[in-house]
Design a protein around this motif. Structure first.
Motif, mmCIF file in Angstrom:
data_model
loop_
_atom_site.group_PDB
_atom_site.id
_atom_site.type_symbol
_atom_site.label_atom_id
_atom_site.label_comp_id
_atom_site.label_asym_id
_atom_site.label_seq_id
_atom_site.Cartn_x
_atom_site.Cartn_y
_atom_site.Cartn_z
ATOM 1 N N UNK A 191 -4.749 80.688 19.411
ATOM 2 C CA UNK A 191 -5.762 79.634 19.265
ATOM 3 C C UNK A 191 -6.671 79.551 20.489
ATOM 4 N N UNK A 192 -6.834 80.663 21.189
ATOM 5 C CA UNK A 192 -7.573 80.627 22.452
ATOM 6 C C UNK A 192 -9.012 80.153 22.278
ATOM 7 N N UNK A 193 -9.655 80.545 21.166
ATOM 8 C CA UNK A 193 -11.051 80.122 20.959
ATOM 9 C C UNK A 193 -11.135 78.611 20.731
ATOM 10 N N UNK A 194 -10.185 78.075 19.972
ATOM 11 C CA UNK A 194 -10.154 76.630 19.756
ATOM 12 C C UNK A 194 -9.921 75.895 21.069
ATOM 13 N N UNK A 198 -11.884 72.917 23.166
ATOM 14 C CA UNK A 198 -11.238 71.647 23.521
ATOM 15 C C UNK A 198 -11.292 71.398 25.030
ATOM 16 N N UNK A 199 -10.957 72.435 25.813
ATOM 17 C CA UNK A 199 -10.811 72.243 27.260
ATOM 18 C C UNK A 199 -11.953 72.847 28.076
#
Length: 230
Positions: A191-194, A198-199
């Motif tokens: 989920x690195x793209x998500x 988010x961060x």
């Protein structure tokens, strides 16, 4: 294909900028290897059904006939791509316990987790392929599990079981502990793209990977470690 950052250009006319070719990672020389690299990326992103052999050929800069020449069918291409991915992953992350035989049980488990996190940070494509296949309970998933996953899970199970037997890890269901560890190690990078949205930053930088490793070990093992005997 990953791109390397372009070098800064100073005082260049726009025409020169247009003509300058950006630096890229060298493309593999062998057509079969180029096809496998392209297939891994596409199958990880889109899943088996949505990817055609023509799309793989185009991504590799080759003709569709080259796919059929080297691999025959899309099914065989997929299996070859997974074999290629697992070979590369094995070079990054070895679960060979021989080099950890002189390490105590708890330290061995911690080293394994750090290696596993680093491997998934470097290349999350395996997990993405597993997610695509797992949603459909496909014959490909059964092949992948039997050929690769069962052995990997068994290695973690054995390390956890050994730590429990040594009295340094609490007596908990081994399978559950393994599943918690695997989930924590892989989901972040899948989920690195998500997480970037988010961060505001990717979780795959060396600093982020090191921080995740330290935090996971702190949270997980403070709950797993058995209290010292009086």
């Amino acid at each position: 294909m990953k791109r390397t950052p372009d070098a800064p250009v100073l005082a260049k006319p726009k025409s020169a900028l247009r003509r300058a070719a950006p630096a890229v990672t060298p493309m593999p020389e062998m057509p079969a290897e180029r096809l496998l690299e392209a297939a891994v990326a596409l199958f990880a992103q889109h899943g088996f059904d949505a990817v055609s052999t023509g799309a793989v050929a185009t991504a590799a800069g080759l003709t569709q006939s080259m796919v059929h020449y080297h691999f025959g069918t899309k099914e065989k291409l997929w299996k070859a791509a997974v074999e290629h991915l697992m070979h590369a992953r094995g070079n990054m992350f070895s679960l060979n316990m021989e080099d950890l035989r002189d390490v105590d049980d708890l330290s061995r488990l911690k080293v394994m987790l750090r290696r596993f996190i680093s491997a998934n940070a470097a290349d999350p494509d395996l997990t993405r392929i597993l997610i695509h296949e797992g949603m459909n309970d496909s014959p490909r998933l059964k092949w992948l599990a039997k050929r690769f996953m069962v052995r990997g899970y068994a290695t973690f199970n054995a390390a956890i079981g050994s730590a429990i037997a040594a009295g340094v890890v609490r007596k908990l269901p081994v399978r559950d502990v393994t599943n918690i560890i695997v989930g924590a190690c892989v989901l972040t990078f899948t989920l690195s793209r998500l997480l970037k949205e988010v961060y505001g930053e990717m979780p795959t930088t060396p600093e982020a990977v090191s921080s995740l490793s330290d935090t996971l070990l702190e949270v997980l093992f403070k709950g797993l470690e058995a209290k010292p005997r009086p």
